[in-house]
Design an enzyme around this catalytic site. Sequence first.
Site, mmCIF file in Angstrom:
data_model
loop_
_atom_site.group_PDB
_atom_site.id
_atom_site.type_symbol
_atom_site.label_atom_id
_atom_site.label_comp_id
_atom_site.label_asym_id
_atom_site.label_seq_id
_atom_site.Cartn_x
_atom_site.Cartn_y
_atom_site.Cartn_z
ATOM 1 N N HIS A 1 -29.113 -48.651 17.062
ATOM 2 C CA HIS A 1 -28.309 -49.477 17.967
ATOM 3 C C HIS A 1 -26.932 -49.666 17.338
ATOM 4 O O HIS A 1 -26.840 -49.891 16.121
ATOM 5 C CB HIS A 1 -29.007 -50.824 18.183
ATOM 6 C CG HIS A 1 -28.260 -51.717 19.107
ATOM 7 N ND1 HIS A 1 -28.281 -51.539 20.479
ATOM 8 C CD2 HIS A 1 -27.427 -52.760 18.878
ATOM 9 C CE1 HIS A 1 -27.512 -52.456 21.043
ATOM 10 N NE2 HIS A 1 -26.970 -53.202 20.091
ATOM 11 N N ASP B 1 -34.004 -53.520 21.927
ATOM 12 C CA ASP B 1 -33.361 -53.668 20.610
ATOM 13 C C ASP B 1 -34.082 -54.640 19.677
ATOM 14 O O ASP B 1 -33.449 -55.329 18.876
ATOM 15 C CB ASP B 1 -31.894 -54.124 20.759
ATOM 16 C CG ASP B 1 -31.096 -53.173 21.628
ATOM 17 O OD1 ASP B 1 -31.373 -51.957 21.580
ATOM 18 O OD2 ASP B 1 -30.213 -53.651 22.361
ATOM 19 N N GLU C 1 -23.553 -44.247 11.987
ATOM 20 C CA GLU C 1 -24.835 -43.824 12.570
ATOM 21 C C GLU C 1 -25.233 -42.431 12.085
ATOM 22 O O GLU C 1 -26.401 -42.139 11.857
ATOM 23 C CB GLU C 1 -24.751 -43.805 14.097
ATOM 24 C CG GLU C 1 -24.568 -45.173 14.704
ATOM 25 C CD GLU C 1 -24.687 -45.135 16.214
ATOM 26 O OE1 GLU C 1 -25.449 -44.321 16.750
ATOM 27 O OE2 GLU C 1 -23.996 -45.935 16.873
ATOM 28 N N ARG D 1 -43.384 -49.531 34.776
ATOM 29 C CA ARG D 1 -42.907 -49.159 33.440
ATOM 30 C C ARG D 1 -44.064 -48.610 32.601
ATOM 31 O O ARG D 1 -43.892 -47.716 31.779
ATOM 32 C CB ARG D 1 -42.305 -50.400 32.772
ATOM 33 C CG ARG D 1 -41.681 -50.136 31.437
ATOM 34 C CD ARG D 1 -40.648 -51.180 31.120
ATOM 35 N NE ARG D 1 -41.184 -52.526 31.050
ATOM 36 C CZ ARG D 1 -41.696 -53.061 29.940
ATOM 37 N NH1 ARG D 1 -41.709 -52.381 28.821
ATOM 38 N NH2 ARG D 1 -42.177 -54.284 29.940
ATOM 39 N N GLY E 1 -26.043 -36.946 23.703
ATOM 40 C CA GLY E 1 -26.836 -36.224 22.711
ATOM 41 C C GLY E 1 -26.165 -36.067 21.355
ATOM 42 O O GLY E 1 -26.600 -35.244 20.539
ATOM 43 N N GLU F 1 -19.710 -42.924 13.049
ATOM 44 C CA GLU F 1 -19.664 -42.265 11.720
ATOM 45 C C GLU F 1 -20.765 -42.836 10.817
ATOM 46 O O GLU F 1 -21.390 -42.105 10.049
ATOM 47 C CB GLU F 1 -18.306 -42.505 11.048
ATOM 48 C CG GLU F 1 -17.204 -41.591 11.551
ATOM 49 C CD GLU F 1 -15.818 -42.050 11.078
ATOM 50 O OE1 GLU F 1 -15.724 -42.842 10.112
ATOM 51 O OE2 GLU F 1 -14.839 -41.620 11.713
HETATM 52 C C1 GRF Z 1 -25.042 -44.733 20.123
HETATM 53 O O1 GRF Z 1 -24.199 -45.807 20.459
HETATM 54 C C2 GRF Z 1 -26.347 -45.256 19.612
HETATM 55 O O2 GRF Z 1 -26.193 -46.376 18.798
HETATM 56 C C3 GRF Z 1 -27.063 -45.579 20.881
HETATM 57 O O3 GRF Z 1 -26.715 -44.507 21.757
HETATM 58 C C4 GRF Z 1 -25.442 -44.008 21.380
HETATM 59 C C5 GRF Z 1 -25.497 -42.530 21.137
HETATM 60 O O4 GRF Z 1 -25.849 -41.846 22.279
HETATM 61 N N1 GRF Z 1 -28.474 -45.710 20.678
HETATM 62 P P1 GRF Z 1 -25.627 -40.243 22.284
HETATM 63 O O5 GRF Z 1 -26.394 -39.687 21.123
HETATM 64 O O6 GRF Z 1 -24.149 -40.024 22.131
HETATM 65 O O7 GRF Z 1 -26.158 -39.787 23.610
#
Ligand code: GRF
Length: 213
Positions: free
Chosen positions: A116, A157, A186, A74, A21, A184
Amino acid sequence: MAIQQFRSKKLSLAVLISGTGRTLKNLLEHIEAGTLSAEVRVVIASTPHAKGLQYAEQASIPIHIVERQDYETRESFSEAIFRCCDEADVDNVILAGYIKLLEIPASYHNRVLNIHPSLIPAFSGKGYYGDHVHEAVLRYGAKVTGCTVHFVNNEYDRGPVILQRAIDVLEDDDVASLNQRVFEQERLAYPEAIQRLAEGKIKVEGNIVRVSQ
Ligand code: GRF
């Protein structure tokens, strides 16, 4: 066909999580700081063990746990998730460390976002999640990596790219250091992309996203 989104209001969001999270926490901090014009109306987790649920609890955000094992297909699993999103009346669905593949209904086309931890299309697709991505970058010997915010379609993705931030891979990088430096980026990229959406500055033309400043 060009799709233009004009908004001046706060975006209402559903955030989907599977893990720690950090991404949810970061978005909530930006909302709190006033740098992201949004409201998280619901958090949906793929498991009751997702550590990130603590941030939803702290912020008194309604939580739903929707587990893949409880659904035969799904499609029915995805329907349950998007039903929660409909009930919360959200504008956008934010995948935040969410690892299940979803079937995006037509009504949510170009309304679901993901981040991603690589420069898509490199090091992405089935099996590329978490530290597997950074391991693959190091094994390949790539000199640059980063993160990608994109709209989500029905493949892992894939979907129109909204923005990317790059970093150099350093000689002495390991999985942990890459994870930290990519994250960082992200922290900046995801709120920035969502804020642009809130400001109506994102236009999607087929697979191409135009972002105005
Ligand atoms: C990050 O690597 C993001 O790019 C991917 O999930 C990771 C973060 O997960 N989509 P969280 O927020 O730490 O649970």
